[in-house]
Design a protein around this motif. Structure first.
Motif, short mmCIF file in Angstrom:
data_model
loop_
_atom_site.label_atom_id
_atom_site.label_comp_id
_atom_site.label_asym_id
_atom_site.label_seq_id
_atom_site.Cartn_x
_atom_site.Cartn_y
_atom_site.Cartn_z
N LEU A 297 0.81 -1.23 0.00
CA LEU A 297 0.00 0.00 0.00
C LEU A 297 0.84 1.27 0.00
O LEU A 297 0.29 2.37 -0.16
CB LEU A 297 -0.95 0.00 1.19
N THR A 298 2.14 1.15 0.22
CA THR A 298 3.00 2.34 0.24
C THR A 298 4.02 2.35 -0.89
O THR A 298 4.93 3.18 -0.88
CB THR A 298 3.74 2.45 1.60
N SER A 299 3.88 1.44 -1.85
CA SER A 299 4.79 1.46 -3.00
C SER A 299 4.47 2.70 -3.85
O SER A 299 3.42 3.32 -3.71
CB SER A 299 4.64 0.19 -3.84
N SER A 300 5.38 3.05 -4.73
CA SER A 300 5.20 4.27 -5.52
C SER A 300 3.95 4.20 -6.40
O SER A 300 3.20 5.18 -6.50
CB SER A 300 6.44 4.54 -6.38
N MET A 301 3.67 3.06 -7.00
CA MET A 301 2.48 2.91 -7.84
C MET A 301 1.21 3.04 -6.99
O MET A 301 0.26 3.71 -7.37
CB MET A 301 2.50 1.56 -8.56
N ALA A 302 1.22 2.39 -5.81
CA ALA A 302 0.04 2.46 -4.94
C ALA A 302 -0.19 3.89 -4.45
O ALA A 302 -1.34 4.34 -4.37
CB ALA A 302 0.21 1.52 -3.77
N VAL A 303 0.86 4.62 -4.15
CA VAL A 303 0.72 6.01 -3.68
C VAL A 303 0.12 6.87 -4.80
O VAL A 303 -0.76 7.72 -4.54
CB VAL A 303 2.07 6.56 -3.19
N MET B 11 -7.19 8.70 -6.22
CA MET B 11 -8.43 8.42 -5.50
C MET B 11 -8.87 9.62 -4.66
O MET B 11 -10.05 9.98 -4.64
CB MET B 11 -8.21 7.19 -4.61
N VAL B 12 -7.90 10.24 -3.98
CA VAL B 12 -8.20 11.43 -3.18
C VAL B 12 -8.66 12.58 -4.08
O VAL B 12 -9.63 13.29 -3.75
CB VAL B 12 -6.97 11.84 -2.33
N LEU B 13 -8.00 12.76 -5.23
CA LEU B 13 -8.41 13.83 -6.15
C LEU B 13 -9.81 13.58 -6.71
O LEU B 13 -10.61 14.52 -6.86
CB LEU B 13 -7.40 13.96 -7.29
N ALA B 14 -10.13 12.29 -7.00
CA ALA B 14 -11.48 11.97 -7.49
C ALA B 14 -12.52 12.29 -6.42
O ALA B 14 -13.61 12.79 -6.73
CB ALA B 14 -11.56 10.51 -7.91
N ALA B 15 -12.18 12.03 -5.17
CA ALA B 15 -13.11 12.35 -4.08
C ALA B 15 -13.23 13.86 -3.90
O ALA B 15 -14.31 14.37 -3.59
CB ALA B 15 -12.65 11.69 -2.79
N ALA B 16 -12.13 14.59 -4.11
CA ALA B 16 -12.15 16.05 -3.93
C ALA B 16 -13.05 16.73 -4.94
O ALA B 16 -13.71 17.73 -4.62
CB ALA B 16 -10.73 16.61 -4.02
N LEU C 137 -9.47 -0.87 -8.07
CA LEU C 137 -8.17 -1.17 -8.69
C LEU C 137 -7.06 -1.23 -7.64
O LEU C 137 -6.18 -2.11 -7.70
CB LEU C 137 -7.84 -0.13 -9.76
N LEU C 138 -7.09 -0.29 -6.70
CA LEU C 138 -6.07 -0.28 -5.64
C LEU C 138 -6.16 -1.56 -4.80
O LEU C 138 -5.14 -2.18 -4.49
CB LEU C 138 -6.25 0.96 -4.75
N THR C 139 -7.37 -1.96 -4.46
CA THR C 139 -7.57 -3.17 -3.66
C THR C 139 -7.10 -4.41 -4.41
O THR C 139 -6.40 -5.27 -3.84
CB THR C 139 -9.05 -3.31 -3.27
N ILE C 140 -7.45 -4.51 -5.68
CA ILE C 140 -7.03 -5.67 -6.48
C ILE C 140 -5.51 -5.69 -6.63
O ILE C 140 -4.87 -6.74 -6.46
CB ILE C 140 -7.73 -5.66 -7.86
N ASN C 141 -4.91 -4.54 -6.91
CA ASN C 141 -3.45 -4.44 -7.07
C ASN C 141 -2.74 -4.87 -5.79
O ASN C 141 -1.80 -5.67 -5.82
CB ASN C 141 -3.07 -3.02 -7.48
#
Length: 197
Positions: free
Chosen positions: A87-93, A99-104, A117-121
């Motif tokens: 969850l803290t790899s560069s791709m996950a970040v 995801m945060v921008l989509a929520a904003a 996608l994040l959960t599956i990855n």
């Protein structure tokens, strides 16, 4: 009168004195002083003869308790550290930022898709890394090295992790040296130290 030239410091600093022979105590019999350069730390024929008998099981168990196993401690990797790493790899970040921008901007459909996608990855990465770790651990336990050790007057095969100071081991050509050892008897031999450099 001319002034004296300044004294120059020597280029090579004096080395501290080496320990005296009286400072060395035998690790095997506890007696001293001994010669640290001697091949066999015990100097009398009786001590050498007693040393060549090997340890009895009780003494070996006491020394194993006192000194611990003959192995390098391994770092234990917990499952949650693997998940956190996923969850803290560069791709996950980058996905988390999207995801945060989509929520904003209140794009809830994009937010949900990115979350899935994040959960599956993370799940696939966690599963692969955890399975690989378990396979490596299985191989390590299956390939536990064994050594011929003299216990109770006879050579028996034991895991190298159970070796203790004072054990007498038997090595043949091609064997790995399982611990710090002193050569006591046998044919001349040479060790391949390429793995150490």
């Amino acid at each position: 009168m001319e002034p004296e030239p300044p004294k120059k410091e020597p280029l090579v600093q004096p080395q501290p004195a080496a320990p005296k022979v009286d400072d060395y105590i035998c690790d095997i019999c506890g007696e001293g002083p001994i010669d640290p350069e001697a091949e066999i730390p015990c100097s009398t024929p009786e001590q050498v003869k007693a040393l060549m008998k090997g340890l009895d099981s009780k003494t070996a168990a006491e020394r194993l308790e006192a000194y611990g196993p003959n192995e390098i401690p391994q770092k234990v990797v917990r499952w949650y550290t693997i998940l956190l790493k996923q969850l803290t790899s560069s791709m996950a970040v980058m996905i988390e930022i999207a995801m945060v921008l989509a929520a904003a901007v209140q794009e809830w459909e994009d937010f949900a898709i990115i979350g899935v996608l994040l959960t599956i990855n993370a799940s696939i990465g966690f599963y692969e890394e955890y399975e690989a770790l378990m396979k490596v651990e299985g191989i390590k336990s299956a390939l536990s090295p064994m050594t011929a050790v003299k216990r109770n007057g006879e050579f028996i095969k034991l895991p190298t992790a159970t070796l203790v100071p004072g054990d007498i081991i038997f090595l043949r050509g091609g064997d790995s040296v399982p611990a710090d050892v002193d050569w006591l008897d046998g044919d001349p031999m040479a060790g391949d130290t390429a793995a150490l450099t």
